[in-house]
Motif scaffolding. Sequence first.
Motif, PDB file in Angstrom:
ATOM      1  N   LEU A  18      -9.083   9.716  -8.228  1.00 18.55           N
ATOM      2  CA  LEU A  18      -9.056   8.323  -8.673  1.00 18.55           C
ATOM      3  C   LEU A  18     -10.004   7.523  -7.784  1.00 18.55           C
ATOM      4  CD1 LEU A  18      -7.777   5.974 -10.333  1.00 18.55           C
ATOM      5  CD2 LEU A  18      -6.074   5.792  -8.499  1.00 18.55           C
ATOM      6  N   LYS A  19     -10.982   6.858  -8.388  1.00 17.90           N
ATOM      7  CA  LYS A  19     -11.949   6.071  -7.643  1.00 17.90           C
ATOM      8  C   LYS A  19     -11.716   4.584  -7.904  1.00 17.90           C
ATOM      9  CE  LYS A  19     -15.558   9.626  -7.606  1.00 17.90           C
ATOM     10  NZ  LYS A  19     -16.988   9.926  -7.906  1.00 17.90           N
ATOM     11  N   MET A  42       0.828  -1.198   0.000  1.00 20.64           N
ATOM     12  CA  MET A  42       0.000   0.000   0.000  1.00 20.64           C
ATOM     13  C   MET A  42       0.867   1.254   0.000  1.00 20.64           C
ATOM     14  SD  MET A  42      -2.996  -1.280   2.650  1.00 20.64           S
ATOM     15  CE  MET A  42      -3.835   0.318   2.708  1.00 20.64           C
ATOM     16  N   LEU A  43       1.937   1.233   0.777  1.00 18.27           N
ATOM     17  CA  LEU A  43       2.854   2.372   0.816  1.00 18.27           C
ATOM     18  C   LEU A  43       3.457   2.639  -0.558  1.00 18.27           C
ATOM     19  CD1 LEU A  43       4.513   4.452   2.479  1.00 18.27           C
ATOM     20  CD2 LEU A  43       6.199   2.632   2.832  1.00 18.27           C
ATOM     21  N   PHE A  44       3.951   1.579  -1.223  1.00 17.57           N
ATOM     22  CA  PHE A  44       4.542   1.734  -2.557  1.00 17.57           C
ATOM     23  C   PHE A  44       3.488   2.205  -3.562  1.00 17.57           C
ATOM     24  CE2 PHE A  44       7.512  -1.990  -1.309  1.00 17.57           C
ATOM     25  CZ  PHE A  44       8.259  -1.143  -0.518  1.00 17.57           C
ATOM     26  N   TRP A  45       2.298   1.606  -3.488  1.00 17.90           N
ATOM     27  CA  TRP A  45       1.245   1.923  -4.451  1.00 17.90           C
ATOM     28  C   TRP A  45       0.788   3.373  -4.307  1.00 17.90           C
ATOM     29  CZ3 TRP A  45      -3.897   3.441  -4.206  1.00 17.90           C
ATOM     30  CH2 TRP A  45      -4.648   3.306  -5.378  1.00 17.90           C
ATOM     31  N   PHE A  46       0.547   3.813  -3.070  1.00 13.86           N
ATOM     32  CA  PHE A  46       0.135   5.199  -2.862  1.00 13.86           C
ATOM     33  C   PHE A  46       1.225   6.169  -3.316  1.00 13.86           C
ATOM     34  CE2 PHE A  46      -3.206   3.605   0.036  1.00 13.86           C
ATOM     35  CZ  PHE A  46      -4.259   4.405  -0.382  1.00 13.86           C
ATOM     36  N   GLY A  47       2.488   5.808  -3.068  1.00 16.95           N
ATOM     37  CA  GLY A  47       3.587   6.654  -3.521  1.00 16.95           C
ATOM     38  C   GLY A  47       3.606   6.801  -5.027  1.00 16.95           C
ATOM     39  N   THR A  77      -7.574  10.951   1.107  1.00 22.31           N
ATOM     40  CA  THR A  77      -8.363   9.795   0.701  1.00 22.31           C
ATOM     41  C   THR A  77      -9.748   9.832   1.330  1.00 22.31           C
ATOM     42  OG1 THR A  77      -7.598   8.449   2.567  1.00 22.31           O
ATOM     43  CG2 THR A  77      -6.292   8.357   0.535  1.00 22.31           C
ATOM     44  N   LYS A  78     -10.661   9.112   0.714  1.00 22.81           N
ATOM     45  CA  LYS A  78     -12.002   8.936   1.266  1.00 22.81           C
ATOM     46  C   LYS A  78     -12.383   7.479   1.082  1.00 22.81           C
ATOM     47  CE  LYS A  78     -16.839  10.307   0.736  1.00 22.81           C
ATOM     48  NZ  LYS A  78     -17.797  11.106  -0.076  1.00 22.81           N
ATOM     49  N   THR A 118     -11.501   6.664  -2.725  1.00 24.21           N
ATOM     50  CA  THR A 118     -11.225   7.787  -3.623  1.00 24.21           C
ATOM     51  C   THR A 118      -9.942   8.445  -3.165  1.00 24.21           C
ATOM     52  OG1 THR A 118     -13.596   8.170  -3.982  1.00 24.21           O
ATOM     53  CG2 THR A 118     -12.077   9.924  -4.635  1.00 24.21           C
ATOM     54  N   LEU A 119      -9.015   8.629  -4.097  1.00 25.78           N
ATOM     55  CA  LEU A 119      -7.743   9.280  -3.824  1.00 25.78           C
ATOM     56  C   LEU A 119      -7.712  10.598  -4.582  1.00 25.78           C
ATOM     57  CD1 LEU A 119      -4.902   9.056  -2.523  1.00 25.78           C
ATOM     58  CD2 LEU A 119      -4.149   7.893  -4.606  1.00 25.78           C
TER      59      LEU A 119
END
Length: 277
Positions: free
Chosen positions: A205-206, A190-195, A246-247, A254-255
Amino acid sequence: IHSVLALCGLPYKAPPVEQGHFFREYGKNTLSLSAGPLKNPETGKMEVQGLPYGPKARLLLLHLCTEAVRQRTPTIAIADSLSGFIRDMGFEPTGGPRGTLGQFKEQLNRLAGCTMKIGLWDGGDHARTINTTPIEAFDVWLPRNPDQRMLWSSTITFDQRYFESLMQHALPVDIRAVRAFAGSARKLDMLFWFGYRMSRLDRPLKLTWENLQAQFGADIESRRRFRQVFKDEMAALLEVYPKLPTKLDEAGLTLYPADPSKLLVPPKRTIRVQKKA
């Protein structure tokens, strides 16, 4: 870390011994891993390694990619640096059959032995498959002192095409957050992906819960259980990055776009890393 590896997560848990392949789709793209053999310096025989998995394999990839970019060379001397990196991640370097050094060495062997195929599709009539062996050469030595508690590879050499691609597509990762999540493969993914997403996002992005489970829940069959696991993981991520825009609701995640540099804050907590695999 290579930006492709921010999207293509390795297995979370140890695959069955007889499983020599790992296949995963992410959107229009596909990752395929195949286990391969390494030469045993003690017996002289080629021995098939398993597939890399879990947080330690991800930490090793991060370390190796970082050293290659920092030193600007595909050949990396790691015998002296790896133990320090392990300690920096919160793992006490210990020997023996169940020690952390042996666990990291196993994952290093698995990474060195595997081959990777990356499939890319444009959604229309064009597809491309990239064959790569990220680690081209793997130097293994035996210690002269029989009491030495661990064997390390003295050097690894990245495939030249992989190295050139890494130099062009290296994704910066906040090492403080990596240290906080060093014991969890899913949190690291998740850390890598969000980065990766935050460095390229120019509009909201939904992602549906189905999308999220395909990306982060390959090991969880129940959608209901995955939703709870993901909510817990998101809560941990937001403790480290409280400004992450994020939501999370019944529809999914949603980002929202934001300046990634403004999101980098010191982690608010430290997670004690368990010594077990």
